[in-house]
Design a protein around this motif. Structure first.
Motif, mmCIF file in Angstrom:
data_model
loop_
_atom_site.group_PDB
_atom_site.id
_atom_site.type_symbol
_atom_site.label_atom_id
_atom_site.label_comp_id
_atom_site.label_asym_id
_atom_site.label_seq_id
_atom_site.Cartn_x
_atom_site.Cartn_y
_atom_site.Cartn_z
ATOM 1 N N GLY A 25 0.724 -1.335 0.241
ATOM 2 C CA GLY A 25 0.023 0.018 0.016
ATOM 3 C C GLY A 25 0.902 1.307 0.027
ATOM 4 O O GLY A 25 0.499 2.243 -0.447
ATOM 5 N N VAL A 26 1.941 1.183 0.416
ATOM 6 C CA VAL A 26 3.082 2.407 0.621
ATOM 7 C C VAL A 26 3.655 2.428 -0.580
ATOM 8 O O VAL A 26 4.038 3.593 -1.408
ATOM 9 C CB VAL A 26 4.004 2.353 1.746
ATOM 10 N N GLY A 27 4.155 0.968 -1.081
ATOM 11 C CA GLY A 27 5.084 1.094 -2.437
ATOM 12 C C GLY A 27 4.215 1.635 -3.558
ATOM 13 O O GLY A 27 4.737 2.077 -4.569
ATOM 14 N N ARG A 28 2.812 1.277 -3.718
ATOM 15 C CA ARG A 28 2.068 1.662 -4.904
ATOM 16 C C ARG A 28 2.139 3.108 -4.948
ATOM 17 O O ARG A 28 2.345 3.799 -6.025
ATOM 18 C CB ARG A 28 0.636 0.943 -4.848
ATOM 19 N N ILE A 29 1.946 3.572 -3.850
ATOM 20 C CA ILE A 29 1.735 5.365 -3.799
ATOM 21 C C ILE A 29 2.888 5.980 -3.992
ATOM 22 O O ILE A 29 3.128 7.146 -4.413
ATOM 23 C CB ILE A 29 0.979 5.669 -2.353
ATOM 24 N N ALA A 30 3.960 5.283 -3.714
ATOM 25 C CA ALA A 30 5.189 5.923 -3.886
ATOM 26 C C ALA A 30 5.581 5.899 -5.446
ATOM 27 O O ALA A 30 6.694 6.800 -5.659
ATOM 28 C CB ALA A 30 6.449 5.029 -3.048
ATOM 29 N N LEU A 31 5.193 5.387 -6.137
ATOM 30 C CA LEU A 31 5.209 5.220 -7.519
ATOM 31 C C LEU A 31 4.420 6.513 -8.288
ATOM 32 O O LEU A 31 4.489 6.829 -9.489
ATOM 33 C CB LEU A 31 4.694 4.131 -8.337
ATOM 34 N N ALA A 32 3.461 7.153 -7.714
ATOM 35 C CA ALA A 32 2.590 8.126 -8.164
ATOM 36 C C ALA A 32 3.458 9.323 -8.835
ATOM 37 O O ALA A 32 3.111 9.625 -9.822
ATOM 38 C CB ALA A 32 1.704 8.693 -7.351
ATOM 39 N N LYS A 33 4.112 9.976 -8.076
ATOM 40 C CA LYS A 33 4.948 11.162 -8.596
ATOM 41 C C LYS A 33 5.771 10.579 -9.842
ATOM 42 O O LYS A 33 6.041 11.283 -10.839
ATOM 43 C CB LYS A 33 5.785 11.923 -7.416
ATOM 44 N N SER A 34 6.444 9.386 -9.472
ATOM 45 C CA SER A 34 7.298 9.032 -10.775
ATOM 46 C C SER A 34 6.844 8.680 -11.874
ATOM 47 O O SER A 34 7.218 8.944 -12.920
ATOM 48 C CB SER A 34 8.162 7.703 -10.216
ATOM 49 N N ALA A 35 5.573 8.220 -11.765
ATOM 50 C CA ALA A 35 4.691 8.000 -13.102
ATOM 51 C C ALA A 35 4.368 9.272 -13.717
ATOM 52 O O ALA A 35 4.591 9.241 -14.946
ATOM 53 C CB ALA A 35 3.132 7.315 -12.504
ATOM 54 N N ILE B 122 0.594 6.884 -19.686
ATOM 55 C CA ILE B 122 1.156 6.241 -18.501
ATOM 56 C C ILE B 122 -0.163 6.487 -17.374
ATOM 57 O O ILE B 122 -0.197 5.474 -16.592
ATOM 58 C CB ILE B 122 2.379 7.290 -17.792
ATOM 59 N N GLY B 123 -0.888 7.638 -17.440
ATOM 60 C CA GLY B 123 -1.943 7.748 -16.580
ATOM 61 C C GLY B 123 -2.983 6.679 -16.698
ATOM 62 O O GLY B 123 -3.566 5.912 -15.878
ATOM 63 N N LEU B 124 -3.343 6.243 -18.017
ATOM 64 C CA LEU B 124 -4.190 5.336 -18.252
ATOM 65 C C LEU B 124 -3.695 3.707 -17.814
ATOM 66 O O LEU B 124 -4.552 3.078 -17.314
ATOM 67 C CB LEU B 124 -4.356 5.208 -19.753
ATOM 68 N N ALA B 125 -2.434 3.720 -17.856
ATOM 69 C CA ALA B 125 -1.763 2.424 -17.329
ATOM 70 C C ALA B 125 -2.129 2.295 -15.678
ATOM 71 O O ALA B 125 -2.449 1.238 -15.167
ATOM 72 C CB ALA B 125 -0.379 2.255 -17.634
ATOM 73 N N TRP B 126 -1.660 3.450 -15.215
ATOM 74 C CA TRP B 126 -1.975 3.648 -13.729
ATOM 75 C C TRP B 126 -3.357 3.260 -13.449
ATOM 76 O O TRP B 126 -3.804 2.438 -12.398
ATOM 77 C CB TRP B 126 -1.565 5.016 -12.962
ATOM 78 N N LEU B 127 -4.536 3.686 -14.184
ATOM 79 C CA LEU B 127 -5.828 3.687 -13.783
ATOM 80 C C LEU B 127 -6.376 2.107 -14.218
ATOM 81 O O LEU B 127 -7.062 1.487 -13.262
ATOM 82 C CB LEU B 127 -6.584 4.320 -14.654
ATOM 83 N N ALA B 128 -5.416 1.613 -14.867
ATOM 84 C CA ALA B 128 -5.669 0.107 -15.272
ATOM 85 C C ALA B 128 -5.070 -0.843 -14.322
ATOM 86 O O ALA B 128 -5.622 -2.003 -14.302
ATOM 87 C CB ALA B 128 -5.380 -0.192 -16.795
ATOM 88 N N VAL B 129 -3.997 -0.569 -13.838
ATOM 89 C CA VAL B 129 -3.184 -1.686 -12.807
ATOM 90 C C VAL B 129 -3.067 -1.198 -11.475
ATOM 91 O O VAL B 129 -3.488 -2.058 -10.633
ATOM 92 C CB VAL B 129 -1.591 -1.572 -13.490
ATOM 93 N N ILE B 130 -2.890 -0.240 -11.236
ATOM 94 C CA ILE B 130 -2.805 0.286 -9.730
ATOM 95 C C ILE B 130 -4.247 0.587 -9.073
ATOM 96 O O ILE B 130 -4.407 0.102 -8.099
ATOM 97 C CB ILE B 130 -2.014 1.637 -9.577
#
Length: 426
Positions: free
Chosen positions: A236-246, A407-415
């Motif tokens: 739950g921490v690791g996923r959110i830590a990717l948001a800014k990098s995405a 990349i935003g669409l990939a976030w919505l589909a995966v995360i």
């Protein structure tokens, strides 16, 4: 299925107002005021450096080098910075960082001909390495000086301050640089660090520190592994830590190209054109977190908001890439960075809520490592494509905007589906 987080992440408690927070919480007020003053000087400094290098070299790659020098040293220093922030007094670290930076930026006064441009990279590296300690120390200190119901407001205000100072500093810094030259700007930046140190000196920051054991570098390596391990063992921490990098995977190159578009808008007064677009960026990143705080009260919706923010940012840059490059592109820049600002603040609050205090500095430093690496790769790719004339500036903007949207669409589909599965029982 993941275990639910130790702290509920459902509907947020009523947040404290901005004025109430600043008026009532004296220690946050002092930290905020010091940050406000130093940020104004930083943005003066940034516009002056972009202008100085462009005028002395005329090279897109040399300008990209300034952006990279503001990122790569930070990425390399982040692991050690995280250790320092968790193991030593954050109050002392921030004061020391301000005093050292006040001296470093005066070195830019020595640069006035092409053969001395290398000093821009050397001094910027030193400045950024010190800032790499200050930034996570500030972020990790906020939860220690505000109440739970003040946390979202405090982060939104800090982000809005960064944005407002970017807007004011970029706009006024561009005008001051065009009018007086770069030297007065560097002096002003030095003085703002001293003011920041004074405000932080008067701030009390409670902190639990772990005992330091072993050599610093060896311990830093171990702590870096601990930080990565924390992210991998706490998905739950690791996923959110990717948001800014995405966002940064394409956003870094797009922000770099803003400086080149500013030059195209005002070829005879480059600092003014660059300052105008960076001011629009600043206004956007200030508006975005305020709107996000007001509209998205339910924290369970935030992971989806993070993804849609990336998509919207890419769409807005795509619109800008199709426009004639005049001052009229500013609204598209503003909206793109309103989206990125919302992404930034909501991700920061989620990280602060989900991370234990003893690991918070390492988690933020590790997150920064990912963000800065992503931004650096993006800027390097953009500057090389332009320097080698593989793409025109307009084609590069459109290409990077498309990548960001995907990349935003990939976030919505995966995360987002994983977040829903993990926390559906909360």
């Amino acid at each position: 299925m993941e275990a639910a987080p130790s702290r509920p992440v459902g509907r947020a408690a009523p947040a404290t107002g901005y004025v109430a927070l600043v008026r009532r919480n004296v220690h946050f007020r002092r930290l905020w005021l010091g940050n406000l003053i130093s940020l104004l000087g930083d943005w003066f400094n940034t516009i002056a450096l972009y202008t100085l290098v462009s005028e002395l070299t005329g090279s897109p790659f040399a300008l990209g080098g300034v952006f990279l020098t503001k990122l790569l040293p930070w990425a390399l220093a982040s692991p050690l910075a995280g250790l320092l922030v968790d193991r030593f007094d954050r109050w002392r670290l921030m004061i020391g960082a301000d005093l050292v930076r006040a001296v470093i930026v005066l070195g830019f006064l020595l640069i006035d001909e092409p053969g001395e441009v290398y000093l821009v990279y050397v001094l910027t590296t030193l400045q950024v390495v010190v800032t790499a300690v200050f930034q996570p120390a500030k972020s990790a200190s906020i939860p220690n000086i505000v109440r739970t119901d003040e946390l979202l407001t405090a982060n939104a205000l800090m982000s809005a301050t960064w944005s407002v100072m970017l807007a004011l500093g970029a706009a006024s810094g561009g005008l001051v640089t065009a009018w007086l030259g770069t030297a007065p700007v560097f002096v002003i930046d030095s003085l703002t660090y001293l003011v920041s140190a004074f405000f932080i000196y008067r701030t009390v920051i409670p902190q639990r520190t772990a005992p330091a054991t072993g050599g610093l570098l060896r311990t830093a390596g171990r702590e870096l592994l601990d930080g990565w391990r924390y992210l991998t063992t706490h998905p739950g921490v690791g996923r959110i830590a990717l948001a800014k990098s995405a966002w940064a995977l394409a956003g870094g190159g797009l922000v770099y190209m803003l400086a080149l578009i500013g030059e195209a808008i005002e070829p005879t007064a480059q600092a003014a054109g660059i300052g105008w677009l960076f001011a629009a960026r600043g206004l956007g990143t200030g508006i975005g977190p305020v709107l996000a705080r007001a509209i998205f009260r339910d924290a369970r919706r935030w992971p989806a908001v993070l993804g849609w923010s990336i998509v919207l940012s890419g769409l807005c840059y795509g619109v800008m890439g199709l426009q004639d490059w005049t001052y009229a592109v500013a609204p598209a820049v503003l909206l793109a960075h309103a989206a990125s600002g919302a992404n930034w603040v909501l991700a920061s609050v989620l990280l602060q809520q989900r991370t234990e205090d003893a690991f918070r500095g390492r988690v933020f430093a590790t997150e920064w490592l990912g963000v800065l690496f992503s931004e650096s790769c993006s800027i390097l790719a953009a500057s090389m494509l332009l320097e080698w004339q593989v793409l025109s500036l307009r084609e590069a903007v459109l290409a990077f905007a498309l990548v960001q949207g995907l990349i935003g669409l990939a976030w919505l589909a995966v995360i987002v589906p994983r977040e829903r599965r993990a926390y559906s029982g909360v």
